[in-house]
Motif scaffolding. Structure first.
Motif, PDB file in Angstrom:
ATOM      1  N   LEU A 166       1.787   8.897   0.715  1.00  0.00           N
ATOM      2  CA  LEU A 166       1.045   8.249  -0.360  1.00  0.00           C
ATOM      3  C   LEU A 166       1.627   6.881  -0.722  1.00  0.00           C
ATOM      4  CD1 LEU A 166      -1.240   8.475  -2.417  1.00  0.00           C
ATOM      5  CD2 LEU A 166       0.388   9.581  -3.978  1.00  0.00           C
ATOM      6  N   VAL A 167       2.935   6.824  -0.988  1.00  0.00           N
ATOM      7  CA  VAL A 167       3.558   5.563  -1.401  1.00  0.00           C
ATOM      8  C   VAL A 167       3.491   4.529  -0.284  1.00  0.00           C
ATOM      9  CG1 VAL A 167       5.700   4.468  -2.160  1.00  0.00           C
ATOM     10  CG2 VAL A 167       5.050   6.705  -3.068  1.00  0.00           C
ATOM     11  N   LEU A 168       3.938   4.913   0.914  1.00  0.00           N
ATOM     12  CA  LEU A 168       3.918   3.975   2.041  1.00  0.00           C
ATOM     13  C   LEU A 168       2.488   3.613   2.420  1.00  0.00           C
ATOM     14  CD1 LEU A 168       5.768   2.483   4.042  1.00  0.00           C
ATOM     15  CD2 LEU A 168       5.485   4.429   5.601  1.00  0.00           C
ATOM     16  N   GLY A 169       1.586   4.592   2.361  1.00  0.00           N
ATOM     17  CA  GLY A 169       0.196   4.320   2.708  1.00  0.00           C
ATOM     18  C   GLY A 169      -0.454   3.335   1.754  1.00  0.00           C
ATOM     19  N   CYS A 170      -0.256   3.533   0.451  1.00  0.00           N
ATOM     20  CA  CYS A 170      -0.822   2.591  -0.535  1.00  0.00           C
ATOM     21  C   CYS A 170      -0.219   1.198  -0.373  1.00  0.00           C
ATOM     22  CB  CYS A 170      -0.570   3.111  -1.946  1.00  0.00           C
ATOM     23  SG  CYS A 170      -1.542   4.566  -2.388  1.00  0.00           S
ATOM     24  N   ALA A 171       1.083   1.147  -0.060  1.00  0.00           N
ATOM     25  CA  ALA A 171       1.733  -0.154   0.129  1.00  0.00           C
ATOM     26  C   ALA A 171       1.172  -0.865   1.359  1.00  0.00           C
ATOM     27  CB  ALA A 171       3.242   0.041   0.266  1.00  0.00           C
ATOM     28  N   PHE A 172       1.042  -0.152   2.479  1.00  0.00           N
ATOM     29  CA  PHE A 172       0.460  -0.751   3.688  1.00  0.00           C
ATOM     30  C   PHE A 172      -0.980  -1.207   3.433  1.00  0.00           C
ATOM     31  CE2 PHE A 172       3.216   1.236   7.287  1.00  0.00           C
ATOM     32  CZ  PHE A 172       4.283   0.482   6.848  1.00  0.00           C
ATOM     33  N   PHE A 173      -1.739  -0.396   2.707  1.00  0.00           N
ATOM     34  CA  PHE A 173      -3.154  -0.710   2.478  1.00  0.00           C
ATOM     35  C   PHE A 173      -3.298  -1.949   1.602  1.00  0.00           C
ATOM     36  CE2 PHE A 173      -7.126  -0.247   0.081  1.00  0.00           C
ATOM     37  CZ  PHE A 173      -8.034  -0.130   1.119  1.00  0.00           C
ATOM     38  N   THR A 174      -2.603  -1.976   0.465  1.00  0.00           N
ATOM     39  CA  THR A 174      -2.717  -3.130  -0.433  1.00  0.00           C
ATOM     40  C   THR A 174      -2.125  -4.387   0.192  1.00  0.00           C
ATOM     41  OG1 THR A 174      -0.660  -2.427  -1.511  1.00  0.00           O
ATOM     42  CG2 THR A 174      -2.721  -1.747  -2.541  1.00  0.00           C
ATOM     43  N   GLY A 175      -1.017  -4.253   0.919  1.00  0.00           N
ATOM     44  CA  GLY A 175      -0.450  -5.400   1.609  1.00  0.00           C
ATOM     45  C   GLY A 175      -1.375  -5.930   2.683  1.00  0.00           C
ATOM     46  N   SER A 403       2.306  -3.696  10.306  1.00  0.00           N
ATOM     47  CA  SER A 403       1.536  -2.963   9.305  1.00  0.00           C
ATOM     48  C   SER A 403       0.191  -3.636   9.089  1.00  0.00           C
ATOM     49  CB  SER A 403       2.313  -2.903   7.986  1.00  0.00           C
ATOM     50  OG  SER A 403       1.481  -2.509   6.919  1.00  0.00           O
ATOM     51  N   ASN A 404      -0.811  -2.847   8.737  1.00  0.00           N
ATOM     52  CA  ASN A 404      -2.122  -3.367   8.355  1.00  0.00           C
ATOM     53  C   ASN A 404      -2.794  -2.356   7.438  1.00  0.00           C
ATOM     54  OD1 ASN A 404      -3.501  -1.389  10.139  1.00  0.00           O
ATOM     55  ND2 ASN A 404      -2.658  -2.682  11.779  1.00  0.00           N
ATOM     56  N   TYR A 405      -3.925  -2.747   6.873  1.00  0.00           N
ATOM     57  CA  TYR A 405      -4.591  -1.878   5.896  1.00  0.00           C
ATOM     58  C   TYR A 405      -5.108  -0.590   6.529  1.00  0.00           C
ATOM     59  CZ  TYR A 405      -9.153  -3.455   7.646  1.00  0.00           C
ATOM     60  OH  TYR A 405     -10.247  -3.718   8.436  1.00  0.00           O
ATOM     61  N   PHE A 406      -5.431  -0.624   7.854  1.00  0.00           N
ATOM     62  CA  PHE A 406      -5.935   0.579   8.507  1.00  0.00           C
ATOM     63  C   PHE A 406      -4.846   1.656   8.599  1.00  0.00           C
ATOM     64  CE2 PHE A 406      -6.698   3.067  12.416  1.00  0.00           C
ATOM     65  CZ  PHE A 406      -7.898   3.665  12.055  1.00  0.00           C
ATOM     66  N   LYS A 407      -3.608   1.246   8.932  1.00  0.00           N
ATOM     67  CA  LYS A 407      -2.509   2.210   8.959  1.00  0.00           C
ATOM     68  C   LYS A 407      -2.277   2.801   7.571  1.00  0.00           C
ATOM     69  CE  LYS A 407       0.197   0.434  12.867  1.00  0.00           C
ATOM     70  NZ  LYS A 407       1.512  -0.100  13.297  1.00  0.00           N
ATOM     71  N   GLY A 408      -2.343   1.944   6.564  1.00  0.00           N
ATOM     72  CA  GLY A 408      -2.176   2.445   5.204  1.00  0.00           C
ATOM     73  C   GLY A 408      -3.257   3.444   4.827  1.00  0.00           C
ATOM     74  N   LEU A 409      -4.504   3.152   5.205  1.00  0.00           N
ATOM     75  CA  LEU A 409      -5.606   4.071   4.913  1.00  0.00           C
ATOM     76  C   LEU A 409      -5.401   5.408   5.623  1.00  0.00           C
ATOM     77  CD1 LEU A 409      -8.376   4.545   3.614  1.00  0.00           C
ATOM     78  CD2 LEU A 409      -9.416   3.576   5.680  1.00  0.00           C
ATOM     79  N   MET A 410      -4.931   5.383   6.867  1.00  0.00           N
ATOM     80  CA  MET A 410      -4.680   6.620   7.600  1.00  0.00           C
ATOM     81  C   MET A 410      -3.610   7.469   6.915  1.00  0.00           C
ATOM     82  SD  MET A 410      -6.751   6.809  10.165  1.00  0.00           S
ATOM     83  CE  MET A 410      -7.916   6.103   8.983  1.00  0.00           C
ATOM     84  N   LEU A 411      -2.558   6.846   6.424  1.00  0.00           N
ATOM     85  CA  LEU A 411      -1.498   7.589   5.749  1.00  0.00           C
ATOM     86  C   LEU A 411      -1.997   8.218   4.447  1.00  0.00           C
ATOM     87  CD1 LEU A 411       1.568   5.194   6.274  1.00  0.00           C
ATOM     88  CD2 LEU A 411       1.110   7.364   7.428  1.00  0.00           C
ATOM     89  N   VAL A 412      -2.802   7.468   3.684  1.00  0.00           N
ATOM     90  CA  VAL A 412      -3.351   8.013   2.438  1.00  0.00           C
ATOM     91  C   VAL A 412      -4.283   9.184   2.725  1.00  0.00           C
ATOM     92  CG1 VAL A 412      -4.797   7.506   0.435  1.00  0.00           C
ATOM     93  CG2 VAL A 412      -3.095   5.849   1.185  1.00  0.00           C
ATOM     94  N   LEU A 413      -5.111   9.062   3.755  1.00  0.00           N
ATOM     95  CA  LEU A 413      -6.015  10.156   4.118  1.00  0.00           C
ATOM     96  C   LEU A 413      -5.233  11.380   4.582  1.00  0.00           C
ATOM     97  CD1 LEU A 413      -8.888   8.203   5.950  1.00  0.00           C
ATOM     98  CD2 LEU A 413      -8.842   9.076   3.601  1.00  0.00           C
ATOM     99  N   CYS A 414      -4.135  11.155   5.295  1.00  0.00           N
ATOM    100  CA  CYS A 414      -3.282  12.281   5.689  1.00  0.00           C
ATOM    101  C   CYS A 414      -2.717  12.990   4.463  1.00  0.00           C
ATOM    102  CB  CYS A 414      -2.142  11.790   6.582  1.00  0.00           C
ATOM    103  SG  CYS A 414      -2.625  11.330   8.255  1.00  0.00           S
ATOM    104  N   TYR A 415      -2.365  12.208   3.443  1.00  0.00           N
ATOM    105  CA  TYR A 415      -1.834  12.826   2.226  1.00  0.00           C
ATOM    106  C   TYR A 415      -2.906  13.649   1.520  1.00  0.00           C
ATOM    107  CZ  TYR A 415       0.592  13.405  -2.203  1.00  0.00           C
ATOM    108  OH  TYR A 415       1.187  13.952  -3.311  1.00  0.00           O
ATOM    109  N   LEU A 416      -4.139  13.176   1.540  1.00  0.00           N
ATOM    110  CA  LEU A 416      -5.222  13.949   0.940  1.00  0.00           C
ATOM    111  C   LEU A 416      -5.409  15.282   1.661  1.00  0.00           C
ATOM    112  CD1 LEU A 416      -7.896  11.169   0.223  1.00  0.00           C
ATOM    113  CD2 LEU A 416      -6.283  12.234  -1.371  1.00  0.00           C
ATOM    114  N   ILE A 417      -5.254  15.286   2.983  1.00  0.00           N
ATOM    115  CA  ILE A 417      -5.339  16.533   3.741  1.00  0.00           C
ATOM    116  C   ILE A 417      -4.209  17.480   3.330  1.00  0.00           C
ATOM    117  CG2 ILE A 417      -5.156  17.552   6.045  1.00  0.00           C
ATOM    118  CD1 ILE A 417      -6.535  15.082   7.160  1.00  0.00           C
TER     119      ILE A 417
END
Length: 434
Positions: A166-175, A403-417
């Protein structure tokens, strides 16, 4: 702050010596008498010194308790305690205690950073390692005292999952959104070292679980506990070696977070000294004591909250509790990612996961050993498999050093799972003990 330190050291009686060059006994009529002690001036100086101390204390209170926007949640702590004695509704007490602890976690990180200015990078790194996850440690110790070993394991596991996904994913996505025209990069060497430590933590947690579920213990019921204690000691040694490697041997490569930004561009706005050394120490003690009090109420209401909110203990421990403990990391990681400082983001998110897996979890096992509690590293099959897959996913995401926003989105979606999985997960161990 130079002027502040000078004022702190100023002697309130200094003005009494301003006319020392005038001789008490002189031939001139104006100086023919001994100059009397000026009581009124002394009283004025003492009053001005007291006023200065009051201003300094008020300034300190403003920086710690008022300035940050998250401090708007501080009153929920006393309100939760009041609600506990007036209504006894454990669901609401648990919810408001969570809100009250959230700003304390962030303020602990702030005071630790302020104290690190005075201690230097080496001691500052140790302070960050100790107090960076103080919320998880305090909650875990209270849960250990209450024989709630499953809550300890699941809350610490949830902190690792939350930081990595969640933390790393949100950071990658917003960055990635903030810098969509370029590819953000970070130091692969530091990321690989942290990934290796995380895999070592998975090894230490995996083997006791495999030993338990394969029923291959030499001494049934004792081998898992003995292996866990031995592995915990090894992991603590490995983490101490990592700190030495990071802070001493490889200072130029693995720069501590509080030393980043020395390029002169944004260091002034990020590294601002606002507290004196003793003020930082005092606030560290006050915040830790207040968090300890709230943690006691939080742990005592977990079971009641689980029933009243109709949520499983696993979901509360793995998903809800870590969100509170990771509030500071979440905000910091996103802020540095937006400023295109991903090395600090990796240090905050993955570094915190490394601290929990290689320091906090083994530390809880050793503390439980000292307390006579049978705390081990057997996190059960479902939790262990979740941690193993998560570490692999994050390691693959970071192997390129970009890093890019797509990697961040993937990490956040993994956390939702992961969150959905624990929402429907029925813990096979119903009691607090393993």
């Amino acid at each position: 702050m130079g002027s502040l330190e000078e004022k702190i050291e100023r002697d309130p009686f200094d003005n009494l010596n301003e006319d020392d060059d005038q001789t008490p006994f002189a031939s001139s009529p104006s100086a023919s008498k001994v100059r009397p002690f000026n009581f009124e001036t002394t009283v004025v100086d003492l009053r001005s010194s007291s006023a200065f101390n009051i201003r300094r204390i008020s300034r300190s209170i403003y920086f710690v308790l008022i300035k940050a926007k998250i401090n708007i949640l501080l009153p929920f702590g006393p309100f939760a305690i009041l609600l506990h004695y007036l209504t006894g509704h454990q669901g609401w007490v648990f919810f408001f205690t969570l809100l009250g602890i959230t700003p304390l976690a962030e303020r602990l990180g702030y005071t630790t950073e302020q104290l690190a200015f005075y201690t230097g990078p080496t001691v500052g790194g140790l302070l960050n390692a100790t107090f960076g996850n103080a919320t998880e440690m305090i909650i875990s110790i209270y849960a250990l005292k209450s024989n709630m070993m499953r809550v300890v394991k699941q809350s610490l596991l949830g902190s690792i999952l939350s930081n990595m996904l969640l933390v790393l994913g949100c950071a990658f996505f917003t960055g990635g959104i903030a810098h969509y025209k370029k590819v953000q990069v970070f130091d692969k060497a530091a990321a690989i070292v942290n990934s290796g430590l995380l895999l070592m933590a998975v090894m230490g947690i995996l083997f006791p679980a495999v030993l338990y579920f394969t029923h291959s213990e030499v001494h049934e019921g004792k081998s898992v506990l003995s292996l866990s204690r031995f592995s915990s000691c090894i992991m603590l040694v490995a983490y101490a070696s990592y700190l030495f490697f990071q802070l001493r041997s490889q200072q130029n490569v693995y720069t501590p977070v509080n030393e980043e930004g020395d390029d002169g561009e944004n260091s002034d706005e990020e590294e601002e000294l606002e507290l004196t050394q003793w003020e930082a120490i005092a606030w560290l003690a006050i915040l830790t004591a207040w968090m300890s009090i709230l943690s006691g109420y939080l742990v005592d209401t977990i079971e009641g909250a689980s029933k009243s909110l109709n949520m499983s203990m696993a979901f509360i421990s793995v998903i809800l509790l870590p969100i509170v403990g990771n509030a500071a990391e979440h905000a910091s990681a996103i802020m540095f990612a937006v400023k295109d400082k991903l090395d600090i983001t990796i240090g905050v998110a993955i570094g915190s996961s490394t601290q929990i897996s290689m320091f906090v979890i083994p530390f809880c096992v050793v503390i439980g050993w000292c307390m006579g509690k049978e705390m081990d590293l057997n996190f059960q099959l479902f939790e262990t498999a979740t941690l193993f897959i998560t570490v692999l996913v994050v390691a693959f995401m970071m192997q390129e050093g970009t890093s890019n926003y797509f990697k961040g989105l993937m990490l956040v979606l993994c956390y939702l799972i992961v969150a959905a999985s624990f929402f429907v997960h029925d813990d096979p161990i119903k009691s607090g003990n393993d």
